[in-house]
Design a protein around this motif. Structure first.
Motif, PDB file in Angstrom:
ATOM      1  N   VAL A  33      50.784 -51.163 -18.647  1.00 55.09           N
ATOM      2  CA  VAL A  33      52.032 -51.721 -19.177  1.00 55.09           C
ATOM      3  C   VAL A  33      51.878 -53.235 -19.358  1.00 55.09           C
ATOM      4  CG1 VAL A  33      54.492 -52.029 -18.763  1.00 55.09           C
ATOM      5  CG2 VAL A  33      53.408 -49.855 -18.208  1.00 55.09           C
ATOM      6  N   SER A  34      51.245 -53.896 -18.396  1.00 53.42           N
ATOM      7  CA  SER A  34      51.002 -55.347 -18.527  1.00 53.42           C
ATOM      8  C   SER A  34      50.112 -55.646 -19.730  1.00 53.42           C
ATOM      9  CB  SER A  34      50.346 -55.890 -17.260  1.00 53.42           C
ATOM     10  OG  SER A  34      51.191 -55.738 -16.157  1.00 53.42           O
ATOM     11  N   SER A  87      55.576 -51.415 -24.042  1.00 50.33           N
ATOM     12  CA  SER A  87      55.624 -52.832 -23.650  1.00 50.33           C
ATOM     13  C   SER A  87      56.993 -53.224 -23.095  1.00 50.33           C
ATOM     14  CB  SER A  87      55.262 -53.727 -24.832  1.00 50.33           C
ATOM     15  OG  SER A  87      56.300 -53.735 -25.791  1.00 50.33           O
ATOM     16  N   LYS A  88      58.003 -52.404 -23.322  1.00 46.03           N
ATOM     17  CA  LYS A  88      59.348 -52.689 -22.808  1.00 46.03           C
ATOM     18  C   LYS A  88      59.571 -52.089 -21.424  1.00 46.03           C
ATOM     19  CE  LYS A  88      61.028 -52.864 -27.512  1.00 46.03           C
ATOM     20  NZ  LYS A  88      61.709 -52.150 -28.566  1.00 46.03           N
ATOM     21  N   TRP A  89      58.637 -51.284 -20.946  1.00 47.84           N
ATOM     22  CA  TRP A  89      58.749 -50.695 -19.613  1.00 47.84           C
ATOM     23  C   TRP A  89      58.489 -51.770 -18.566  1.00 47.84           C
ATOM     24  CZ3 TRP A  89      55.157 -45.779 -19.931  1.00 47.84           C
ATOM     25  CH2 TRP A  89      55.686 -44.878 -20.847  1.00 47.84           C
ATOM     26  N   PRO A  90      58.979 -51.560 -17.340  1.00 46.93           N
ATOM     27  CA  PRO A  90      58.616 -52.512 -16.272  1.00 46.93           C
ATOM     28  C   PRO A  90      57.156 -52.307 -15.874  1.00 46.93           C
ATOM     29  CG  PRO A  90      59.998 -50.748 -15.403  1.00 46.93           C
ATOM     30  CD  PRO A  90      59.936 -50.557 -16.885  1.00 46.93           C
ATOM     31  N   ASN A  91      56.460 -53.407 -15.595  1.00 44.80           N
ATOM     32  CA  ASN A  91      55.066 -53.294 -15.174  1.00 44.80           C
ATOM     33  C   ASN A  91      55.000 -52.872 -13.706  1.00 44.80           C
ATOM     34  OD1 ASN A  91      55.787 -55.620 -13.858  1.00 44.80           O
ATOM     35  ND2 ASN A  91      54.315 -56.929 -14.894  1.00 44.80           N
ATOM     36  N   GLY A  93      57.237 -54.787 -11.327  1.00 43.28           N
ATOM     37  CA  GLY A  93      58.639 -54.457 -11.590  1.00 43.28           C
ATOM     38  C   GLY A  93      59.007 -53.084 -11.061  1.00 43.28           C
ATOM     39  N   GLN A  94      58.098 -52.116 -11.220  1.00 42.94           N
ATOM     40  CA  GLN A  94      58.359 -50.768 -10.723  1.00 42.94           C
ATOM     41  C   GLN A  94      58.433 -50.754  -9.195  1.00 42.94           C
ATOM     42  OE1 GLN A  94      55.239 -48.447 -12.487  1.00 42.94           O
ATOM     43  NE2 GLN A  94      56.270 -48.303 -14.452  1.00 42.94           N
ATOM     44  N   LEU A 143      61.583 -50.398  -4.224  1.00 39.81           N
ATOM     45  CA  LEU A 143      62.015 -50.990  -2.959  1.00 39.81           C
ATOM     46  C   LEU A 143      63.532 -51.146  -2.907  1.00 39.81           C
ATOM     47  CD1 LEU A 143      59.374 -53.709  -2.107  1.00 39.81           C
ATOM     48  CD2 LEU A 143      60.009 -51.740  -0.744  1.00 39.81           C
ATOM     49  N   GLY A 144      64.128 -51.548  -4.009  1.00 43.45           N
ATOM     50  CA  GLY A 144      65.583 -51.667  -4.063  1.00 43.45           C
ATOM     51  C   GLY A 144      66.261 -50.329  -3.815  1.00 43.45           C
TER      52      GLY A 144
END
Length: 177
Positions: free
Chosen positions: A88-89, A127-131, A134-135, A140-141
């Motif tokens: 993704v990055s 490319s709009k997905w979280p890397n 971010g995932q 964790l949240g």
């Protein structure tokens, strides 16, 4: 070019792509030499590899590997791009580079991710997905949210009682609960 030389080049490409399962194909034709040099340097600084190779040689080198699907229905010279922290990055970097005016001809033509062939539109969507980072933060949240909510619900009645005791001790009348 003789068949022996083609085989040698294909073997070299195969060695360089050994262990690579996810990659993108990009068009680098139209980027001038100075910008190509700067592009390669920028990609190298982000741990991204770029290899320009003739399509037929790339097909021969990737035969029997997960990357082989990327070369279905491709023509001409393409550059293979792989690396970065995660796939993704990698897509985020390539889409961001394409937006720069000096690299406007540097466009994604497709690729392969986990054995699935990607179209240029799918690359833009990825490319709009979280890397990866971010995932992990999203995960964790989600893991910490129930505990945090429970803690606030346990502490709320005690805090309200403490507030009432404090106002009573100061001689004021406590607000109605």
């Amino acid at each position: 070019m003789s068949k022996q030389i083609k085989n040698l080049i294909a073997e070299e490409v195969k060695k360089r792509l050994q262990g690579v399962n996810d990659a993108l194909l990009v068009n680098i034709i139209g980027v001038d030499s100075a910008n190509t040099f700067n592009l390669r340097r920028e990609l190298r600084s982000k741990n991204i590899s770029l290899l320009v190779v003739k399509n037929s040689l790339a097909k021969r080198a990737t035969e029997g590997t997960p990357l082989a699907r990327a070369f279905d229905d491709t023509e001409g010279s393409l550059a293979i791009v792989w690396g970065a922290e995660d796939f993704v990055s990698l897509t985020k970097e390539l889409v961001a580079l394409h937006k720069k005016p000096e690299y406007e001809n540097f466009t994604a033509k497709g690729g392969v991710m986990e054995g699935e062939r990607l179209t240029p539109e799918k690359v833009t969507d990825i490319s709009k997905w979280p890397n990866r980072a971010g995932q992990i933060s999203i995960l964790l949240g989600q893991i910490l949210a129930p505990g945090s909510k429970l803690l606030s619900q346990i502490g709320a009645p005690g805090g309200k009682l403490l507030s009432q005791i404090k106002t009573k001790s100061e001689g004021e009348e406590a607000p109605a609960a």
